[in-house]
Design a protein around this motif. Structure first.
Motif, PDB file in Angstrom:
ATOM      1  N   ARG A  14       0.840  -1.197   0.000  1.00  0.00           N
ATOM      2  CA  ARG A  14       0.000   0.000   0.000  1.00  0.00           C
ATOM      3  C   ARG A  14       0.869   1.238   0.000  1.00  0.00           C
ATOM      4  NH1 ARG A  14      -5.388  -0.498   2.115  1.00  0.00           N
ATOM      5  NH2 ARG A  14      -5.883  -2.676   2.477  1.00  0.00           N
ATOM      6  N   ASP A  99      -7.432   1.674  -6.286  1.00  0.00           N
ATOM      7  CA  ASP A  99      -6.901   0.312  -6.234  1.00  0.00           C
ATOM      8  C   ASP A  99      -6.648  -0.166  -7.656  1.00  0.00           C
ATOM      9  OD1 ASP A  99      -7.473   0.602  -3.573  1.00  0.00           O
ATOM     10  OD2 ASP A  99      -8.675  -1.225  -3.401  1.00  0.00           O
ATOM     11  N   THR A 128      -1.627  -6.603  -7.329  1.00  0.00           N
ATOM     12  CA  THR A 128      -2.577  -5.568  -6.939  1.00  0.00           C
ATOM     13  C   THR A 128      -1.875  -4.514  -6.096  1.00  0.00           C
ATOM     14  OG1 THR A 128      -3.275  -6.800  -4.979  1.00  0.00           O
ATOM     15  CG2 THR A 128      -4.554  -7.114  -6.991  1.00  0.00           C
ATOM     16  N   THR A 130      -3.154  -1.392  -3.577  1.00  0.00           N
ATOM     17  CA  THR A 130      -4.344  -0.843  -2.958  1.00  0.00           C
ATOM     18  C   THR A 130      -4.069   0.538  -2.379  1.00  0.00           C
ATOM     19  OG1 THR A 130      -3.839  -1.923  -0.847  1.00  0.00           O
ATOM     20  CG2 THR A 130      -5.242  -3.121  -2.395  1.00  0.00           C
ATOM     21  N   THR A 173     -10.623   3.697  -4.492  1.00  0.00           N
ATOM     22  CA  THR A 173     -10.523   2.931  -3.250  1.00  0.00           C
ATOM     23  C   THR A 173     -11.813   3.018  -2.445  1.00  0.00           C
ATOM     24  OG1 THR A 173      -8.127   3.256  -3.192  1.00  0.00           O
ATOM     25  CG2 THR A 173      -9.199   2.667  -1.123  1.00  0.00           C
TER      26      THR A 173
END
Length: 330
Positions: A14, A99, A128, A130, A173
């Motif tokens: 993140r 995201d 991914t 985020t 998000t």
């Protein structure tokens, strides 16, 4: 339909305004065999402070021309590639956190070799990112080696691997679906499954579960808005109430009814369409913004609607389903 990659590795990490040491450590561990996801190395050998050698050189491009979509699309791009690894980065140009899901053409671990672009040999690698902050860039590195495997590919395919970007999908998000994890602030967990396809007929179920503490009343149909690749409403698409005009027996043609969804209970709505192409321009809607009720917070799912030239999407009424995702016996 949405691509359904083979077993995939989880989050790269993140990016937030203040990244904690714990998050940085987790990101490094998730990139197995590679460096930290936020460190770019250069040179032919290890750099200072344990920085690994670069994966290679940037992919060849034509000076002054935009990079081909196999190398750059949707805010993501492959920055360097070599015989044993490749590096990429994802940049968020939006004004709010997003995201990202990035799918690469990848090696087949069962063959024990890094082979790209060979039908039947390659599988998809998914990464991914985020809550990527506005203007922020996440950098990642993927190791292509396998124990005891040649790094140049199979004996009958000695070329170095050539990683490619297949798809890049992004959702705000604040509207991201939550199929698991903590209950969203709305108290409603909404997400879409992988769906099914047969003879041009497509169907995807949108699942809703009340993970909050209050009973929620569903009255008929969800609000559904198809969106294009730029997250803009897709003009010329009719959203039908029910799927009877498109096909029968899909689960989208049950009559609407009020449902009192108590905490822990679930419901679903089926989206159905046909990928029929005749005269005209085919329409694709990678994203759909869904509201369970008119006053509910929106959730953006990615069912990859390939509507052909039909211009129709059927949205079924909410029906109850049990914890296993199946409709209770009537």
């Amino acid at each position: 339909m949405r691509q359904n990659p083979s077993p995939r590795r989880p989050l790269t990490g993140r990016h937030r305004a203040a990244t904690t040491a714990t998050a940085a450590t987790a990101a490094a561990l998730l990139l197995t065999g590679c460096a930290s996801a936020t460190t770019t190395a250069s040179g032919g050998g290890p750099g200072e402070s344990g920085t690994p050698a670069s994966c290679g050189t940037p992919p060849p491009t034509v000076p002054g021309a935009p990079q081909p979509t196999r190398l750059a699309q949707g805010g993501a791009r492959i920055t360097t590639a070599g015989p044993t690894c490749f590096e990429y980065e994802v940049t968020n140009p939006n004004a709010e956190p997003y995201d990202y899901t990035v799918v690469f053409d990848g090696p087949d671990p069962s063959r024990g070799a890094a082979v790209f672009g060979s039908p039947g040999d390659a599988v998809n690698l998914t990464r991914t990112v985020t809550a990527l902050a506005p203007g922020a860039t996440e950098k990642g590195r993927i190791d292509l080696t396998a124990p005891g495997a040649p790094t140049q590919g199979r004996p009958d395919n000695p070329r170095p691997p050539k990683p490619e970007l297949l798809t890049v999908r992004s959702v705000p998000t604040a509207e991201a679906p939550h199929p698991d994890g903590p209950c969203p602030p709305s108290g409603l967990r909404l997400y879409a499954d992988d769906g099914s396809a047969a003879m041009g007929l497509r169907a995807v179920s949108v699942h809703l579960r009340n993970c909050g503490t209050a009973t929620v009343t569903l009255d008929g149909y969800p609000q559904v808005q198809p969106l294009d690749a730029d997250h803009q409403p897709l003009d010329g698409v009719r959203v039908l109430r029910g799927g009877a005009e498109i096909a029968s027996g899909t689960g989208a043609d049950d009559p609407p009814r009020k449902i009192a969804l108590r905490p822990g209970e679930g419901a679903r709505s089926v989206l159905v369409w046909r990928n029929t192409t005749e005269a005209g321009t085919p329409q694709n809607a990678p994203y759909v913004r869904v509201r369970a009720t008119p006053d509910a917070a929106p959730v953006m799912v990615t069912p990859e609607l390939d509507l052909g030239t039909t211009g129709r999407l059927g949205a079924g009424a909410w029906t109850r389903e049990d914890a296993n995702g199946t409709a209770p016996a009537r």
